[in-house]
Enzyme design. Sequence first.
Site, PDB file in Angstrom:
ATOM      1  N   GLU A 106       1.814  -0.407  -5.044  1.00 13.69           N
ATOM      2  CA  GLU A 106       0.837   0.625  -5.378  1.00 13.69           C
ATOM      3  C   GLU A 106       1.680   1.892  -5.531  1.00 13.69           C
ATOM      4  O   GLU A 106       2.092   2.492  -4.526  1.00 13.69           O
ATOM      5  CB  GLU A 106      -0.203   0.789  -4.269  1.00 13.69           C
ATOM      6  CG  GLU A 106      -1.244   1.841  -4.612  1.00 13.69           C
ATOM      7  CD  GLU A 106      -2.201   2.130  -3.468  1.00 13.69           C
ATOM      8  OE1 GLU A 106      -3.393   2.336  -3.734  1.00 13.69           O
ATOM      9  OE2 GLU A 106      -1.744   2.170  -2.304  1.00 13.69           O
ATOM     10  N   ASP A 108       0.835  -1.188   0.000  1.00 15.25           N
ATOM     11  CA  ASP A 108       0.000   0.000   0.000  1.00 15.25           C
ATOM     12  C   ASP A 108       0.879   1.251   0.000  1.00 15.25           C
ATOM     13  O   ASP A 108       1.857   1.338   0.750  1.00 15.25           O
ATOM     14  CB  ASP A 108      -0.888  -0.021   1.254  1.00 15.25           C
ATOM     15  CG  ASP A 108      -1.790   1.182   1.363  1.00 15.25           C
ATOM     16  OD1 ASP A 108      -2.665   1.335   0.495  1.00 15.25           O
ATOM     17  OD2 ASP A 108      -1.628   1.958   2.322  1.00 15.25           O
TER      18      ASP A 108
END
Length: 715
Positions: A388, A352
């Site tokens: 990401e 993330d």
Amino acid sequence: MTSTTIDTSRIEEGTPYPRGATYTGRGINFAIFSAHATKIEVCLFDEEGKTEIGRVALPEYTDEVWHGFLPDLKPGTRYGYRAHGPYEPAQGHRFNPNKLLLDPYAKAHVGELVWCDEIFGYTVGHEDGDLSFDERDSAAFVPKCVVVDSRFEWKQPLGVRVPWDQTVFYETHVRGFTKKHPAVPENQRGTFAGLAHPEVIQHIKALGVSSVELLPIQTFLNQPFLTEKGLTNYWGYDTIGFFAADPRYFAEPNIDEFKSMVDSFHDAGLEVILDVVYNHTPEGNEMGPTLSFKGIDNASYYRLMPDDKRYYINDTGTGNTLNLSHPRVLQMVTDSLRYWVAEMHVDGFRFDLATILAREAHGFDEGGGFLDSCRQDPLLSSVKLIAEPWDIGPGGYQVGGFPPGWAEWNDRFRDDVRDFWKGEEGTAASLAQRLTGSGDKFNHRGRRPWASVNFITAHDGFCLADLVSYNEKSNAANGEDNRDGHSHNRSWNCGVEGPTDDPEILALRARQQRNLLATLLLSQGTPMLLAGDEFGRTQHGNNNAYCQDNEISWVNWDQIDEAGRSLTRFVQKLTSLRKQQPILRRHRFLIGAWNEELGVKDVSWLNPGGGEMMPEHWDDPRTLCFGVLLDGRAQTSGIVRRGSDATVLLVFNAYHDAVEFALPKCDEGMAWTRLVDTADWDDQEEAQAPVFSCEDTYLVTGRSTLVFLATQQSS
């Protein structure tokens, strides 16, 4: 362990490694890093984690690691830390021994956090704010750490390593996927045990995906602004324990349940990928609670403002940012990753806000400490690493900017594919880049098309059914007056907002879903499918269901109708095609250049008249129909040699009306066999797929996708 007082007088020196609380067979070794603490105590609790039954100061300090050994303690021991040191927020120090702290290396937790004034290091409401000092004890209100027994008998000891070119990700949520599954026993629904149920695994396996990507399962917290509204942190992007699986996902409080789940997936040939959050913690900024890192060594664990260390750098939008420039913090993160691979047997990670992990003091650095440490580590470099590649910090958007060996979520694929099928003018050229692996972003330094993780939907945003059913988000249930979530969704409701009984609109929505799925699964790169999209799961227009632990987010298995089952069979058809036809998952980027030596072009772009697309066609904003000819004779590797794959023709028509398309020439004795027409989808296997002669004209229905295979024509 009993509930009686523990004799801590037998404390021994112990060792500074491994970090955490480790059972040796003779007792437990405690080791915790803090560069600025003056003393650290370990507190022992009864089985319920409520009553303190022993406390001892760790006697040794080696290389900034406090450590000690307590003989006779067993796995199951509950514990926490208290750290002594200066309380000087202006200097970045927030030590408060009145606050019980979670071990950053804890392998398990018990109990729930109670949000109350006692868990803050300062006195809430004091006129001096976070400069004040709170003397109340927080132990009664915070979870406790648990020492685990790591022994487990693996049935599949080597795990699974699916080659990148055969990888298809399936993103799902542990709780939401099985919470309403009728085959899963009630007490196992929403747990790791439920996810490992044979019928659940059979469904995933039958789809033709290879790798299950789980939303965060490491211990996370619910923030008070959600609980006050009766909501929860459903997605789990607020990790407080990087080595522990969250207790709410266990049917039984034993880490063997997670291991058994992984073992079951491996037995089915499926990889397990974890979505991990190493960019921030729930301790927030200077006004946040003291739960772990902030009280252990705030100045080391977090990035602080260089000119005023009272305040935090907030590149995450959550209040704080972990300081991976510090060697011990970097070590903690990489130790965590190695633990999940070596001890828990997971097969990779999706990071993330990964740009933050690669950010040094001077900004994003693809040669920074974290990326370098992963690249050189013999264990971590052997598993799938997926970034990401964006955050809200300076230079935060880095799609295509990660180093070789990494794959990246490609939001350009999502946006360009959505725009094309929405019928936006001037989108054909962008779609062509996405169909061929986004070479404009990834074709450098020897990276491969698989580096582009292609997706159209993910946990964040509209699911597939809502993408074709809503123009506007419907997030009222989140309690933020519909202000949260993206407003620019690149969606199209096909004529009516939300649910409808109109058969024409329902048919168009079904076809659009097939178009989007076909584009995803037939493009070069690594596709990622969102769980439930295969049968048209809806979130009723909510595009930010991060706080919805209910029917909005749960997969509604008992409401899958015939249309949903038909769509599932369509997905199976596409994954089967992708597996059968290597031309759809090439190792090399397709660039459309003529190979003089082999007399072949790897990819040709065709206009509806049958000729090659010219610059004026690409520049024409009205171009919404074109073909992609993937020549199986093209070179497949660095060796100059003709390939032996089948040749495939893809036709995409986002125009609202039918278009006559001239099928291209093919070798003598060959013909075009139609494998897929999203406008003429009969999911019952045809006895004989339709065959068309070379240079036939095919009437391509408005808003549809076609797949043809060059086959030997029978005499």
